[in-house]
Write an enzyme that holds these catalytic residues in place. Structure first.
Site, PDB file in Angstrom:
ATOM      1  CG  ASP A  36     -20.837  14.959  59.031  1.00 20.73           C
ATOM      2  OD1 ASP A  36     -19.745  14.371  59.118  1.00 20.73           O
ATOM      3  OD2 ASP A  36     -21.370  15.260  57.943  1.00 20.73           O
ATOM      4  CG  ASP A 182     -16.530  13.783  55.165  1.00 19.59           C
ATOM      5  OD1 ASP A 182     -17.259  14.467  54.432  1.00 19.59           O
ATOM      6  OD2 ASP A 182     -16.711  13.664  56.403  1.00 19.59           O
TER       7      ASP A 182
HETATM    8  C1  DX5 Z   1     -17.468  18.316  57.289  1.00 18.10           C
HETATM    9  C2  DX5 Z   1     -18.262  17.043  57.364  1.00 18.10           C
HETATM   10  C3  DX5 Z   1     -18.687  16.545  56.049  1.00 18.10           C
HETATM   11  C4  DX5 Z   1     -19.587  17.481  55.297  1.00 18.10           C
HETATM   12  C5  DX5 Z   1     -19.434  17.215  53.831  1.00 18.10           C
HETATM   13  O1  DX5 Z   1     -16.856  18.551  58.495  1.00 18.10           O
HETATM   14  O2  DX5 Z   1     -17.522  16.015  57.958  1.00 18.10           O
HETATM   15  O3  DX5 Z   1     -19.262  15.245  56.126  1.00 18.10           O
HETATM   16  O4  DX5 Z   1     -20.925  17.368  55.648  1.00 18.10           O
HETATM   17  O5  DX5 Z   1     -20.123  18.173  53.126  1.00 18.10           O
HETATM   18  P1  DX5 Z   1     -19.716  18.571  51.637  1.00 18.10           P
HETATM   19  O6  DX5 Z   1     -19.821  17.339  50.798  1.00 18.10           O
HETATM   20  O7  DX5 Z   1     -20.700  19.639  51.279  1.00 18.10           O
HETATM   21  O8  DX5 Z   1     -18.298  19.078  51.689  1.00 18.10           O
HETATM   22 ZN    ZN Z   2     -18.255  13.926  57.795  1.00 17.77          ZN
END
Ligand code: DX5
Ligand code: ZN
Length: 225
Positions: A36, A182
């Site tokens: 990310d 996601d």
């Molecule tokens: C949020 C990111 C995600 C995040 C997901 O903007 O794109 O990839 O890291 O984290 P969780 O699974 O904890 O929601």
């Molecule tokens: Zn992400």
């Protein structure tokens, strides 16, 4: 054999222990990492860029799914993307909300000419109809089930309808993109996306957190089955 890919996001990792986290994920049977990138411009958070990515790709054989949550200002899209062209980067995602219309074609061509999957993300307030024109050319659509910017947020249920719609459109038109989700995935929400017909699941805080190796393996197996 799992019918979809599980890609842990390392956003919530303790960066003093990154290699330890990656070793644990490898041992738990993980093959993909979701990376990310945040720029404090498109989203109100700042994460990491190409150099930490290089540390990972130089030392591990994970396939990398790069998720760019950025707004490109002082560079062409191609110049911005080039440093992310690294060994084992298999997919790059740009956000529909941040990419200028004139750049969509440049982005897709760049990915195709470098043998990388061209992926477009839609935030919770963006509809499938808004990206309809691009669907025939995309290799992947990433449905954000939280507002981009942070790990550990709550899954937004209306995302399910978008996944179902994308799946329907794909079947009706014989398109080829895969569908990825996601945000907010855990032992309760993954059933919902699995039923909707997902191809790739990103899981951040559910997998990359303070849990022991047995629990991690259990969670990975839960998601994969
Ligand atoms: C949020 C990111 C995600 C995040 C997901 O903007 O794109 O990839 O890291 O984290 P969780 O699974 O904890 O929601
Ligand atoms: Zn992400």
């Amino acid at each position: 054999m799992s019918q979809f890919i599980v890609a842990p996001s390392i956003l919530t990792a303790n960066f003093l222990k990154l290699s330890h986290e990656l070793d644990r994920l490898k041992k738990a049977g993980i093959n993909w990492i979701h990376y990310d990138v945040m720029d404090y411009n498109f989203v109100p958070n700042l994460s990491f860029g190409p150099s930490i990515l290089k540390n990972i790709t130089d030392n591990y054989d994970f396939k990398i799914d790069v998720h760019l949550m950025v707004k490109i200002n002082n560079s062409t899209i191609v110049d911005y993307l080039k440093p992310f062209l690294q060994k084992n980067v298999f997919q790059i995602t740009m956000h529909y909300e941040s990419i200028e219309n004139k750049d969509v074609q440049n982005f897709i061509s760049f990915c195709k000419s470098n043998n990388i999957k061209a992926s477009m993300a839609i935030s919770p307030d963006t509809t499938v109809e808004q990206i309809e024109n691009h669907l025939s050319q995309l290799d992947n659509v990433l449905v954000m089930s939280v507002y981009p910017g942070f790990g550990g947020q709550k899954f937004i249920e209306k995302s399910i309808k978008k996944i179902e719609k994308l799946k329907r459109h794909r079947e009706e038109n014989n398109w080829a993109y895969t569908i990825e989700v996601d945000g907010g995935i855990n032992q309760d929400t993954y059933h919902l996306v699995q039923k909707a017909g997902i191809d790739m699941i990103v899981a951040g805080s559910y997998l990359v957190s303070d849990i022991d190796e047995v629990e991690l393996r259990k969670r990975v197996m839960n998601l994969e089955n």
